[in-house]
Design an enzyme around this catalytic site. Structure first.
Site, PDB file in Angstrom:
ATOM      1  N   LYS A 116      38.952  39.899  27.122  1.00 32.69           N
ATOM      2  CA  LYS A 116      37.518  39.605  27.219  1.00 32.69           C
ATOM      3  C   LYS A 116      36.839  39.462  25.855  1.00 32.69           C
ATOM      4  CE  LYS A 116      37.119  42.347  31.443  1.00 32.69           C
ATOM      5  NZ  LYS A 116      37.193  41.414  32.556  1.00 32.69           N
ATOM      6  N   GLU A 200      28.977  46.156  25.695  1.00 31.80           N
ATOM      7  CA  GLU A 200      27.997  45.138  26.072  1.00 31.80           C
ATOM      8  C   GLU A 200      26.662  45.762  26.417  1.00 31.80           C
ATOM      9  OE1 GLU A 200      29.525  42.859  29.356  1.00 31.80           O
ATOM     10  OE2 GLU A 200      30.815  41.663  28.050  1.00 31.80           O
ATOM     11  N   HIS A 235      31.803  47.734  40.842  1.00 33.96           N
ATOM     12  CA  HIS A 235      32.212  46.512  40.130  1.00 33.96           C
ATOM     13  C   HIS A 235      33.227  45.692  40.896  1.00 33.96           C
ATOM     14  CE1 HIS A 235      29.966  48.329  36.957  1.00 33.96           C
ATOM     15  NE2 HIS A 235      30.846  49.271  36.746  1.00 33.96           N
ATOM     16  N   ARG A 297      42.662  31.455  37.387  1.00 35.17           N
ATOM     17  CA  ARG A 297      43.470  31.431  38.615  1.00 35.17           C
ATOM     18  C   ARG A 297      42.562  31.087  39.777  1.00 35.17           C
ATOM     19  NH1 ARG A 297      41.187  36.135  40.715  1.00 35.17           N
ATOM     20  NH2 ARG A 297      40.745  37.692  39.153  1.00 35.17           N
TER      21      ARG A 297
HETATM   22  P1  ADP Z   1      36.590  42.456  35.749  1.00 40.00           P
HETATM   23  O1  ADP Z   1      37.601  41.799  34.903  1.00 40.00           O
HETATM   24  O2  ADP Z   1      36.951  43.835  36.107  1.00 40.00           O
HETATM   25  O3  ADP Z   1      36.194  41.597  36.888  1.00 40.00           O
HETATM   26  P2  ADP Z   1      33.973  41.794  34.600  1.00 40.00           P
HETATM   27  O4  ADP Z   1      33.697  41.680  33.145  1.00 40.00           O
HETATM   28  O5  ADP Z   1      34.060  40.538  35.341  1.00 40.00           O
HETATM   29  O6  ADP Z   1      35.314  42.629  34.761  1.00 40.00           O
HETATM   30  O7  ADP Z   1      32.880  42.731  35.237  1.00 40.00           O
HETATM   31  C1  ADP Z   1      32.981  43.177  36.570  1.00 40.00           C
HETATM   32  C2  ADP Z   1      31.602  43.505  37.132  1.00 40.00           C
HETATM   33  O8  ADP Z   1      30.936  44.490  36.344  1.00 40.00           O
HETATM   34  C3  ADP Z   1      30.659  42.342  37.130  1.00 40.00           C
HETATM   35  O9  ADP Z   1      30.820  41.540  38.260  1.00 40.00           O
HETATM   36  C4  ADP Z   1      29.309  43.017  37.094  1.00 40.00           C
HETATM   37  O10 ADP Z   1      28.909  43.464  38.347  1.00 40.00           O
HETATM   38  C5  ADP Z   1      29.548  44.218  36.228  1.00 40.00           C
HETATM   39  N1  ADP Z   1      29.200  43.937  34.830  1.00 40.00           N
HETATM   40  C6  ADP Z   1      30.003  43.431  33.893  1.00 40.00           C
HETATM   41  N2  ADP Z   1      29.392  43.291  32.727  1.00 40.00           N
HETATM   42  C7  ADP Z   1      28.130  43.723  32.917  1.00 40.00           C
HETATM   43  C8  ADP Z   1      26.986  43.857  32.061  1.00 40.00           C
HETATM   44  N3  ADP Z   1      27.027  43.546  30.774  1.00 40.00           N
HETATM   45  N4  ADP Z   1      25.843  44.350  32.600  1.00 40.00           N
HETATM   46  C9  ADP Z   1      25.797  44.711  33.901  1.00 40.00           C
HETATM   47  N5  ADP Z   1      26.836  44.625  34.740  1.00 40.00           N
HETATM   48  C10 ADP Z   1      27.984  44.142  34.257  1.00 40.00           C
HETATM   49  P1  ADP Z   2      37.835  39.680  39.715  1.00 37.72           P
HETATM   50  O1  ADP Z   2      39.102  39.789  38.955  1.00 37.72           O
HETATM   51  O2  ADP Z   2      36.771  39.040  38.931  1.00 37.72           O
HETATM   52  O3  ADP Z   2      37.390  40.926  40.356  1.00 37.72           O
HETATM   53  P2  ADP Z   2      38.584  38.746  42.388  1.00 37.72           P
HETATM   54  O4  ADP Z   2      37.531  39.413  43.159  1.00 37.72           O
HETATM   55  O5  ADP Z   2      38.956  37.373  42.751  1.00 37.72           O
HETATM   56  O6  ADP Z   2      38.144  38.640  40.866  1.00 37.72           O
HETATM   57  O7  ADP Z   2      39.910  39.621  42.471  1.00 37.72           O
HETATM   58  C1  ADP Z   2      39.938  40.976  42.255  1.00 37.72           C
HETATM   59  C2  ADP Z   2      41.244  41.399  41.637  1.00 37.72           C
HETATM   60  O8  ADP Z   2      41.935  42.247  42.560  1.00 37.72           O
HETATM   61  C3  ADP Z   2      42.168  40.275  41.329  1.00 37.72           C
HETATM   62  O9  ADP Z   2      42.102  39.978  39.970  1.00 37.72           O
HETATM   63  C4  ADP Z   2      43.519  40.807  41.645  1.00 37.72           C
HETATM   64  O10 ADP Z   2      44.153  41.243  40.471  1.00 37.72           O
HETATM   65  C5  ADP Z   2      43.302  41.998  42.507  1.00 37.72           C
HETATM   66  N1  ADP Z   2      43.792  41.771  43.872  1.00 37.72           N
HETATM   67  C6  ADP Z   2      43.040  41.687  44.969  1.00 37.72           C
HETATM   68  N2  ADP Z   2      43.794  41.497  46.041  1.00 37.72           N
HETATM   69  C7  ADP Z   2      45.066  41.446  45.635  1.00 37.72           C
HETATM   70  C8  ADP Z   2      46.319  41.251  46.295  1.00 37.72           C
HETATM   71  N3  ADP Z   2      46.430  41.062  47.597  1.00 37.72           N
HETATM   72  N4  ADP Z   2      47.411  41.243  45.564  1.00 37.72           N
HETATM   73  C9  ADP Z   2      47.323  41.431  44.266  1.00 37.72           C
HETATM   74  N5  ADP Z   2      46.195  41.620  43.581  1.00 37.72           N
HETATM   75  C10 ADP Z   2      45.068  41.628  44.249  1.00 37.72           C
HETATM   76 MG    MG Z   3      35.349  39.740  36.771  1.00 37.26          MG
END
Ligand code: ADP
Ligand code: ADP
Ligand code: MG
Length: 649
Positions: A116, A200, A235, A297
């Protein structure tokens, strides 16, 4: 186009990819672990290869075995799904080195967006607004704490290698920074093997809005509008939708332009998601959204985009990976109506969302069609094992507008029936009914603020209890029968008098007397109550019987009642008598022992079908069978099933 694709995943996403591949005439190869030997994705694929024991580290994360499976099965491409190896650039390198095509972006694109902090630096250079904060290399506590002060509290400490909401800590006060940092580092180290973090600004009233992007190998890049994933718990996304509620033309233009700019900046090919966080404290404002991360992805929630654009994103992935041009250019991609996705998990919302395991004895989804999709990797009888993500299904609905789509989601949740494991359906249904959610007034804190109402355990109505009692006593609405009275005839015939039935819910036992009436209805009288409640069969609720239980479905909730096993009790009681009687009416389905046969304790003697379930009647002790009922016999309560020749014992 490819002739054969191997899907390096399991569950619903493997099934989802197989469906599109099949439609395109591409043969499919599934991979599976021990626990998934009989899984739906294995059954659906044209071929399946066993890749190891159940733990993911020994199967679905074993790049070597998966690549060997692809080579041996002569696949020409590998689709990674999401999770597992989907964002692992070394895996992509190995797939490519083996002469196979990876259905996804290049290893270089994944590396560019994988961490990130580096991704934010890259996006900053490309002119994409990024979340204010520190995303440099230095990691010393003093420096990070200083940066946090500069940024201004509250701040969010994030694992740079993070995903799935792990390795994140919100810090409100400078005094708590050091401790939160250690906690985030520990979690990040354990989950990702990398304890480096970024800091952040914690965005006020945050809304998670992401843009679906797509690139091809010819340098084209488009967006397929946005999804709102603000309904989150810790989250993690709970319900997603497209388009984002309250989206304005200015905001959408700014966001989608930034997303396409980001996509082009790395020469991205394939499906990707640019996640933005928006400050919604003053409504959508084009100057109040920032890049958070890119997921290189297919996303879990991709179906909502498919619903509003009519595009099959997996088909596009396969076409682009095969070298074709994007099937549609930007001006050909349109947005119609509104879509929601709800993620059904085996987890107990009333107990802190504790993940659950269990056998899905009963599984009934609303019927799929153009406006409703059920994405699942399980079928009735399958188990939710402790080895993998406890997702059971995703319900995806489409409607002409947000209200219609939300109503459809509520209905889909309420008509889904799952028994055998707890699920979060009642929680999802409550969220779908929430006033703020319904008004489109969403931010990532909504669920947290409503936690208590949303996760409250509803108590069963008296109708649900009556249904459980009737079901436990072997009657009730036949789910599929045309004639609502047919299921009752046997009962009325054999049981003209009051019959005692009990069910347990939580710590309490509910005892009732059930009697059939001449008019075909029943009287259910709770123990101790002077009068009974008269019910006709069409008044009973929906229920499912499974070994030792009856689950009643009502308004999105599934109430589980334990039914004391009368057969177990009967066997115990009969031990000393040298014979076994039927504790309820039923059908002798299979007889496994013969007159004169010597049997040992625990040996199955016959299978009885009663209360819509099969009960194995086993020998209560060693002995010689003197008499045994005939196969196919309809028996009444109290019928002697087996007698033992005591003298021979
Ligand atoms: P991940 O890789 O675990 O998905 P993200 O960076 O996408 O990590 O953050 C996951 C969630 O955390 C976001 O969807 C949001 O709800 C919350 N989040 C992330 N960054 C911030 C921020 N700077 N301020 C408020 N909420 C945040
Ligand atoms: P984000 O990574 O922003 O939270 P998604 O909501 O698309 O995005 O996915 C959540 C995460 O949970 C994915 O990145 C994946 O690593 C994990 N995950 C969810 N369901 C599965 C599954 N059935 N098998 C493997 N990994 C999963
Ligand atoms: Mg995310």
């Amino acid at each position: 186009m490819f002739k054969k694709v191997l899907i390096a995943n399991r569950g619903e996403i493997a099934c989802r990819v197989i469906r599109t591949a099949r439609r395109m005439g591409i043969a499919t190869v599934a991979v599976f672990s021990d626990a998934d030997r009989r899984a739906l994705h294995v059954e659906m694929a044209d071929e399946a290869v066993h890749i190891g024991p159940s733990p993911v580290g020994e199967s679905y994360l074993r790049d070597d075995r998966i690549i060997a499976a692809a080579i041996n099965s002569r696949a020409d491409a590998v689709h990674p799904g999401y999770g597992f190896l989907s964002e692992n650039p070394d895996f992509v390198d190995q797939v490519t080195a083996a002469g196979l095509v990876f259905v996804g972006p290049s290893a270089a694109s994944i590396r560019a967006m994988g961490l990130k902090d580096a991704a934010k630096r890259l996006m900053e250079r490309a002119g994409v607004p990024v979340v204010p904060g520190y995303h440099g290399e230095a990691q010393e506590l003093v420096l990070l704490a200083g940066k946090a002060r500069e940024i201004g509290y509250p701040v969010l400490i994030k694992a740079r290698a993070g995903g799935g909401g792990k390795g994140m800590r919100k810090v409100e006060l400078a005094d708590d920074f050091a401790e939160a940092l250690s906690a985030a580092r520990r979690e990040a180290k354990a989950a990702f093997g990398d304890d480096r973090v970024l800091v952040e600004k914690y965005v006020d009233r945050p809304r998670h809005i992401e843009v679906q992007v797509f690139g091809d190998n010819l340098g084209n890049a488009v967006h397929l509008f946005e999804r709102d994933c603000s309904a989150q718990r810790r989250h993690q996304k709970v319900i997603e939708e497209a388009p984002a509620p309250g989206m304005t033309v200015e905001m959408r233009t700014a966001m989608t332009e930034a997303a396409v700019k980001a996509t082009k900046a790395i020469g991205y090919s394939g499906a990707g998601t640019i996640e933005f966080i928006a400050d919604a404290s003053e409504g959508p404002r084009p100057d109040r959204f920032w890049f958070m991360e890119m997921n290189t992805r297919l996303q879990v929630e991709h179906p909502v985009t498919e619903m509003v654009t009519g595009v099959d994103l997996v088909e596009w992935q396969l076409r682009v990976a095969a070298g074709e041009k994007l099937p549609k250019m930007q001006d050909e991609i349109t947005l119609t109506g509104h879509a929601f996705e709800a993620r059904i998990y085996a987890e107990d919302a009333t107990r802190g969302f504790l993940p659950a395991t269990g056998t899905l004895h009963h599984l009934k989804f609303p019927e799929s069609g153009p406006t409703l999709r059920v994405e699942t990797g399980v079928r009735a009888g399958d188990a939710i094992s402790p080895f993998y993500d406890p997702m059971i299904a995703k319900l995806v609905v489409h409607g002409p507008d947000r209200k219609a789509a939300l109503d459809a989601l509520g209905l889909a949740l309420e008509t889904t029936e799952i028994a055998g494991s707890v699920t979060n359906i009642a929680f999802l249904a409550a969220l779908a009914r929430d006033q703020d959610f319904a008004a489109g007034d969403v931010d990532t804190g909504l669920i947290g603020r409503r936690q208590e109402q949303l996760a409250a355990a509803p108590s069963p109505s008296s109708k649900a209890v009556t249904t459980a009692i009737l079901a436990a006593s072997g009657i009730g609405a036949e789910p599929a029968g045309d004639d609502p009275w047919s299921s009752l005839s046997g009962y009325a015939h054999f049981h003209p008098v009051e019959r005692r039935t009990s069910v347990r819910t939580g710590d309490s036992e509910i005892v009732a007397m059930v009697s059939a009436r001449p008019d075909g209805r029943h009287t259910v009288r709770l123990d101790g109550a002077p009068n009974g409640h008269v019910v006709s069969p069409d008044e009973t609720g929906r229920f499912a019987l499974w070994p030792g239980h009856v689950t009643v479905f009502s308004e999105g909730a599934a109430f589980d009642f334990a039914v004391p096993d009368p057969f177990a009790k009967a066997a115990e009681a009969e031990l000393s008598i040298g014979s076994m009687r039927a504790p309820m009416p039923g059908l002798v389905k299979i007889v496994r022992a013969a007159k004169g046969e010597a049997v040992v304790k625990g040996q199955p003697l016959l299978i009885l079908e009663a209360m819509k379930m099969e009960h194995t009647i086993a020998a209560p002790h060693d002995g010689v069978v003197a008499e045994i009922v005939a196969e196919g016999a309809q028996i009444t309560e109290g019928t002697v099933l087996v007698t033992f020749d005591e003298s021979a014992g």
